[in-house]
Design a protein around this motif. Structure first.
Motif, PDB file in Angstrom:
ATOM      1  N   GLY A 289      40.752   4.276  36.623  1.00 51.12           N
ATOM      2  CA  GLY A 289      40.379   4.987  38.003  1.00 51.12           C
ATOM      3  C   GLY A 289      41.095   4.704  39.182  1.00 51.12           C
ATOM      4  O   GLY A 289      41.622   5.308  40.076  1.00 51.12           O
ATOM      5  N   SER A 290      40.990   3.256  39.339  1.00 50.32           N
ATOM      6  CA  SER A 290      41.529   2.585  40.569  1.00 50.32           C
ATOM      7  C   SER A 290      42.961   2.561  40.572  1.00 50.32           C
ATOM      8  O   SER A 290      43.490   2.952  41.893  1.00 50.32           O
ATOM      9  CB  SER A 290      40.976   1.118  40.685  1.00 50.32           C
ATOM     10  N   ARG A 291      43.473   2.523  39.680  1.00 50.91           N
ATOM     11  CA  ARG A 291      45.026   2.637  39.409  1.00 50.91           C
ATOM     12  C   ARG A 291      45.662   4.112  39.821  1.00 50.91           C
ATOM     13  O   ARG A 291      46.421   4.380  40.640  1.00 50.91           O
ATOM     14  CB  ARG A 291      45.625   2.125  38.264  1.00 50.91           C
ATOM     15  N   PHE A 292      44.964   4.941  39.210  1.00 50.48           N
ATOM     16  CA  PHE A 292      45.129   6.614  39.698  1.00 50.48           C
ATOM     17  C   PHE A 292      45.092   6.826  40.849  1.00 50.48           C
ATOM     18  O   PHE A 292      45.764   7.351  41.549  1.00 50.48           O
ATOM     19  CB  PHE A 292      44.066   7.456  38.538  1.00 50.48           C
ATOM     20  N   PHE A 293      43.594   6.429  41.355  1.00 43.24           N
ATOM     21  CA  PHE A 293      43.424   6.519  42.947  1.00 43.24           C
ATOM     22  C   PHE A 293      44.653   6.042  44.007  1.00 43.24           C
ATOM     23  O   PHE A 293      45.179   6.817  44.851  1.00 43.24           O
ATOM     24  CB  PHE A 293      42.226   6.018  43.331  1.00 43.24           C
ATOM     25  N   GLU A 302      49.108   9.731  51.655  1.00 46.92           N
ATOM     26  CA  GLU A 302      47.580  10.204  51.921  1.00 46.92           C
ATOM     27  C   GLU A 302      46.912   8.869  52.381  1.00 46.92           C
ATOM     28  O   GLU A 302      47.332   7.727  51.873  1.00 46.92           O
ATOM     29  CB  GLU A 302      46.862  10.782  50.948  1.00 46.92           C
ATOM     30  N   SER A 303      45.748   8.945  53.164  1.00 50.60           N
ATOM     31  CA  SER A 303      44.924   7.827  53.392  1.00 50.60           C
ATOM     32  C   SER A 303      43.496   8.442  53.362  1.00 50.60           C
ATOM     33  O   SER A 303      43.228   9.722  53.825  1.00 50.60           O
ATOM     34  CB  SER A 303      45.158   7.198  54.699  1.00 50.60           C
ATOM     35  N   LEU A 304      42.626   7.653  52.871  1.00 51.57           N
ATOM     36  CA  LEU A 304      41.174   8.323  52.513  1.00 51.57           C
ATOM     37  C   LEU A 304      40.474   8.444  54.109  1.00 51.57           C
ATOM     38  O   LEU A 304      39.529   9.185  54.254  1.00 51.57           O
ATOM     39  CB  LEU A 304      40.338   7.375  51.832  1.00 51.57           C
ATOM     40  N   SER A 305      41.000   7.781  55.149  1.00 46.60           N
ATOM     41  CA  SER A 305      40.447   7.653  56.281  1.00 46.60           C
ATOM     42  C   SER A 305      40.741   9.222  57.169  1.00 46.60           C
ATOM     43  O   SER A 305      39.886   9.614  57.945  1.00 46.60           O
ATOM     44  CB  SER A 305      41.113   6.726  57.343  1.00 46.60           C
ATOM     45  N   ARG A 306      41.674   9.920  56.420  1.00 52.98           N
ATOM     46  CA  ARG A 306      41.620  11.371  56.943  1.00 52.98           C
ATOM     47  C   ARG A 306      40.752  12.360  56.584  1.00 52.98           C
ATOM     48  O   ARG A 306      40.327  13.264  56.840  1.00 52.98           O
ATOM     49  CB  ARG A 306      43.009  11.861  56.588  1.00 52.98           C
ATOM     50  N   ARG A 325      33.216   0.864  45.085  1.00 49.95           N
ATOM     51  CA  ARG A 325      33.838  -0.069  45.164  1.00 49.95           C
ATOM     52  C   ARG A 325      35.308   0.540  45.086  1.00 49.95           C
ATOM     53  O   ARG A 325      36.486   0.155  45.844  1.00 49.95           O
ATOM     54  CB  ARG A 325      33.987  -1.125  43.774  1.00 49.95           C
ATOM     55  N   VAL A 326      35.720   1.499  44.202  1.00 53.67           N
ATOM     56  CA  VAL A 326      36.799   2.305  44.199  1.00 53.67           C
ATOM     57  C   VAL A 326      37.083   2.684  45.480  1.00 53.67           C
ATOM     58  O   VAL A 326      38.239   2.699  46.122  1.00 53.67           O
ATOM     59  CB  VAL A 326      37.118   3.291  43.223  1.00 53.67           C
ATOM     60  N   ILE A 327      36.164   3.509  46.234  1.00 55.99           N
ATOM     61  CA  ILE A 327      36.307   4.119  47.523  1.00 55.99           C
ATOM     62  C   ILE A 327      36.730   3.172  48.603  1.00 55.99           C
ATOM     63  O   ILE A 327      37.630   3.315  49.397  1.00 55.99           O
ATOM     64  CB  ILE A 327      35.006   5.108  47.598  1.00 55.99           C
ATOM     65  N   SER A 328      35.717   2.089  48.749  1.00 54.23           N
ATOM     66  CA  SER A 328      35.920   0.850  49.499  1.00 54.23           C
ATOM     67  C   SER A 328      37.427   0.479  49.377  1.00 54.23           C
ATOM     68  O   SER A 328      37.999   0.336  50.605  1.00 54.23           O
ATOM     69  CB  SER A 328      34.699  -0.071  49.464  1.00 54.23           C
ATOM     70  N   GLU A 329      38.009   0.208  48.295  1.00 55.63           N
ATOM     71  CA  GLU A 329      38.984  -0.447  48.212  1.00 55.63           C
ATOM     72  C   GLU A 329      40.209   0.308  48.875  1.00 55.63           C
ATOM     73  O   GLU A 329      41.381  -0.258  49.330  1.00 55.63           O
ATOM     74  CB  GLU A 329      39.453  -0.661  46.719  1.00 55.63           C
ATOM     75  N   HIS A 330      40.212   1.610  48.653  1.00 56.42           N
ATOM     76  CA  HIS A 330      41.009   2.414  49.322  1.00 56.42           C
ATOM     77  C   HIS A 330      40.749   3.216  50.677  1.00 56.42           C
ATOM     78  O   HIS A 330      41.513   4.060  51.235  1.00 56.42           O
ATOM     79  CB  HIS A 330      41.196   3.619  48.160  1.00 56.42           C
ATOM     80  N   SER A 331      39.781   2.717  51.305  1.00 57.20           N
ATOM     81  CA  SER A 331      39.446   3.221  52.670  1.00 57.20           C
ATOM     82  C   SER A 331      40.135   1.936  53.598  1.00 57.20           C
ATOM     83  O   SER A 331      40.271   0.898  53.220  1.00 57.20           O
ATOM     84  CB  SER A 331      37.821   3.076  52.837  1.00 57.20           C
ATOM     85  N   GLU A 335      34.344  -2.018  55.132  1.00 53.31           N
ATOM     86  CA  GLU A 335      33.130  -2.197  55.757  1.00 53.31           C
ATOM     87  C   GLU A 335      32.394  -0.786  56.166  1.00 53.31           C
ATOM     88  O   GLU A 335      31.236  -0.958  56.021  1.00 53.31           O
ATOM     89  CB  GLU A 335      32.938  -3.173  56.909  1.00 53.31           C
ATOM     90  N   SER A 336      33.203   0.084  56.264  1.00 51.44           N
ATOM     91  CA  SER A 336      32.803   1.289  56.690  1.00 51.44           C
ATOM     92  C   SER A 336      33.702   2.642  56.091  1.00 51.44           C
ATOM     93  O   SER A 336      34.613   3.284  56.475  1.00 51.44           O
ATOM     94  CB  SER A 336      32.810   1.707  58.220  1.00 51.44           C
ATOM     95  N   PRO A 337      33.508   2.487  54.683  1.00 56.06           N
ATOM     96  CA  PRO A 337      34.318   3.243  53.717  1.00 56.06           C
ATOM     97  C   PRO A 337      34.093   4.853  54.117  1.00 56.06           C
ATOM     98  O   PRO A 337      32.958   5.174  54.359  1.00 56.06           O
ATOM     99  CB  PRO A 337      33.970   2.955  52.302  1.00 56.06           C
ATOM    100  N   VAL A 338      34.939   5.701  53.524  1.00 54.34           N
ATOM    101  CA  VAL A 338      34.656   7.423  53.679  1.00 54.34           C
ATOM    102  C   VAL A 338      33.574   7.464  52.897  1.00 54.34           C
ATOM    103  O   VAL A 338      33.175   6.983  51.667  1.00 54.34           O
ATOM    104  CB  VAL A 338      35.816   7.934  53.124  1.00 54.34           C
ATOM    105  N   PRO A 339      32.426   8.536  53.460  1.00 54.97           N
ATOM    106  CA  PRO A 339      31.302   8.641  52.650  1.00 54.97           C
ATOM    107  C   PRO A 339      31.611   9.625  51.468  1.00 54.97           C
ATOM    108  O   PRO A 339      32.497  10.087  51.438  1.00 54.97           O
ATOM    109  CB  PRO A 339      30.630   9.152  53.631  1.00 54.97           C
TER     110      PRO A 339
END
Length: 396
Positions: A289-293, A302-306, A325-331, A335-339
């Motif tokens: 899933g992390s590889r796919f993300f 894209e960036s998750l910050s958007r 963890r997957v979301i945090s790794e791609h944010s 320390e403040s990942p996308v909710p």
């Protein structure tokens, strides 16, 4: 050509069932009590819905659930309820509870103009008939209720959780290539029909395993406390609604890793037995899933910050930390990942219907403004398929 999500609908049958009353609806199997308590502590689900009564008699099948969700998407709830009473074998209890499920806080942002879909796609894990496909039967049910009485193009999808995500992608692409102006995608799940004690016949190999979790018996029985019933629908058009809010479909991405991972979750047509290998699940689900993300975000620049919010399909809160963890790794800021937001605890794990039910309830309970971006994430453990769908809120 652009494609816009212009309406959503969902349907959760019957009353909300808490953990103490699961057995009233699914019955009991010999030796499952300890497994039941362990699984319920692990998955964090507090309530779920079943399209059957306490006699284990179905109050509707997967086609009925899909129809109810489609009607809630295509027209006002009042009209849908009347139509259900006229044409579908859903119980009065289910009909009334459907209204309660729809009366959530907040208001839908959509004010959709009348639309007559010419493309109908649908997905599910289990259907009573292997053929014709679910979209064909759904078309028939909708016509019996006075909707979609015209001929349409259909697309039926089978599989596990991403079967209905494939239906979403099919509907959006039908519009993006200019083949259709209006499309309806539906996801429905009737897991109770194959999990109830009067039907399920798990292989009893418990005596062969010191670790019960490695037995075929466990791989089927634990799912009785993981899955529940429901359906949802998305309406897509080639232009946004002239009033209210729509969502532009920015991009979709779907990728299978079946060439790199073993079979994990399956529904056997011959026996009707649903099973999942949790060792394979733990080993592959989130690493792939992390590889796919990463690949999907890079491909679409894209960036998750958007994004304002991520809506991930989670089967259990047991996987919450791995999802985070997957979301945090791609944010951009770990320390403040996308909710993210999920309704798993109260709506239950409705499998292929989950992403539809989730977005519908999110929009009913949150204020959305133009420019807000939402990312839908649907991982599937069947043989590891993943889907991301990017949406941006727009107003004219």
């Amino acid at each position: 050509m652009d494609c816009y999500l212009t309406n959503t609908g969902s349907y959760l049958p019957g009353p909300a069932i808490d953990n103490d009353h699961i057995s009233d609806y699914l019955g009991e199997l010999d030796g499952e009590q300890e497994v039941k308590q362990q699984v319920l502590r692990m998955n964090g689900i507090r309530h779920r819905h079943y399209a059957q009564n306490t006699s284990q008699t179905a109050t509707g099948d997967v086609y009925d659930l899909a129809t109810a969700a489609a009607l809630n998407c295509l027209e006002s709830f009042t009209d849908s309820r009347l139509c259900l009473k006229r044409g579908l074998p859903l119980s009065e209890q289910d009909t009334n509870s459907s209204k309660a499920d729809c009366d959530l806080e907040g208001q839908l942002p959509f004010q959709t103009e009348p639309c007559s879909p010419t493309f109908l796609s649908a997905g599910t894990t289990y259907a009573p008939l292997a053929g014709p496909g679910i979209a064909s039967r759904l078309h028939h049910h909708l016509a019996a209720c006075g909707r979609m009485k015209h001929s349409v193009e259909i697309s039926s999808h089978s599989g596990i959780c991403t079967s209905s995500a494939a239906a979403i992608i099919g509907a959006t692409r039908a519009i993006q290539v200019g083949a259709h102006k209006c499309a309806l995608a539906v996801g429905a799940e009737h897991a109770s029909e194959v999990l109830k004690s009067t039907v399920i016949r798990p292989v009893d190999d418990r005596y062969q395993h010191d670790n019960l979790r490695k037995s075929k018996w466990f791989m089927s029985v634990f799912l009785r406390f993981m899955l529940s019933d429901g359906a949802g629908a998305f309406l897509f058009q080639d232009k946004p609604t002239p009033s209210g809010l729509s969502f532009r479909v920015d991009w979709t991405c779907s990728e299978s890793f079946a060439s790199q991972a073993p079979l994990c979750m399956k529904l056997d047509n011959a026996t009707g037995l649903l099973s999942q290998d949790i060792d394979v699940l733990s080993r592959y689900m989130f690493s792939l899933g992390s590889r796919f993300f990463s690949s999907a975000l890079k491909t679409n620049h894209e960036s998750l910050s958007r994004y304002r919010m991520i809506l991930p399909h989670m089967s259990s809160y047991f996987f919450q930390r791995k999802m985070e963890r997957v979301i945090s790794e791609h944010s951009s800021n770990r320390e403040s990942p996308v909710p993210y937001w999920t309704n798993l605890a109260e709506a239950g794990n409705t499998g292929a219907a989950s992403i539809f039910v989730m977005l519908d309830q999110f929009l009913r309970t949150h204020t959305i403004t133009s420019g807000d971006r939402i990312l839908l994430f649907v991982p599937e453990s069947g043989q590891f398929n993943y889907v991301l769908i990017s949406l941006t809120a727009v107003t004219l």
